[in-house]
Design a protein around this motif. Structure first.
Motif, PDB file in Angstrom:
ATOM      1  N   THR A 157      -5.524   5.269  -0.931  1.00 42.72           N
ATOM      2  CA  THR A 157      -4.608   5.814  -1.963  1.00 42.72           C
ATOM      3  C   THR A 157      -4.506   7.227  -1.342  1.00 42.72           C
ATOM      4  O   THR A 157      -5.517   7.939  -1.033  1.00 42.72           O
ATOM      5  CB  THR A 157      -5.017   5.844  -3.256  1.00 42.72           C
ATOM      6  OG1 THR A 157      -6.369   6.201  -3.521  1.00 42.72           O
ATOM      7  CG2 THR A 157      -5.084   4.201  -3.638  1.00 42.72           C
ATOM      8  N   ASP A 168      -7.781   5.372  -7.072  1.00 45.28           N
ATOM      9  CA  ASP A 168      -7.925   4.211  -6.471  1.00 45.28           C
ATOM     10  C   ASP A 168      -7.566   2.999  -7.554  1.00 45.28           C
ATOM     11  O   ASP A 168      -8.271   3.189  -8.546  1.00 45.28           O
ATOM     12  CB  ASP A 168      -9.241   3.861  -5.925  1.00 45.28           C
ATOM     13  CG  ASP A 168      -9.475   4.620  -4.601  1.00 45.28           C
ATOM     14  OD1 ASP A 168      -8.531   4.857  -3.930  1.00 45.28           O
ATOM     15  OD2 ASP A 168     -10.604   4.950  -4.170  1.00 45.28           O
ATOM     16  N   SER A 186      -2.718   9.076  -5.975  1.00 45.88           N
ATOM     17  CA  SER A 186      -3.415   8.796  -7.352  1.00 45.88           C
ATOM     18  C   SER A 186      -4.706   8.131  -7.232  1.00 45.88           C
ATOM     19  O   SER A 186      -5.062   8.202  -6.069  1.00 45.88           O
ATOM     20  CB  SER A 186      -2.454   7.680  -8.112  1.00 45.88           C
ATOM     21  OG  SER A 186      -2.335   6.345  -7.483  1.00 45.88           O
TER      22      SER A 186
END
Length: 40
Positions: A20, A25, A23
């Motif tokens: 990611t 995970d 944001s």
């Protein structure tokens, strides 16, 4: 975590989850640990 306690298809899924960047995970180790501890 012992990923080898999971089914092979589940192991493969987790090994190829993309990183990611924008944001948090979506999969957290704390959520997976109880599944990995369960032995059938």
């Amino acid at each position: 975590m012992w990923i080898d306690n999971l089914a092979p298809d589940v192991q493969e899924y987790f090994l190829f989850v993309p990183n990611t960047v924008n944001s948090r995970d979506p999969i957290k180790a704390a959520n997976i640990r109880p599944v990995a501890k369960t032995l059938n």
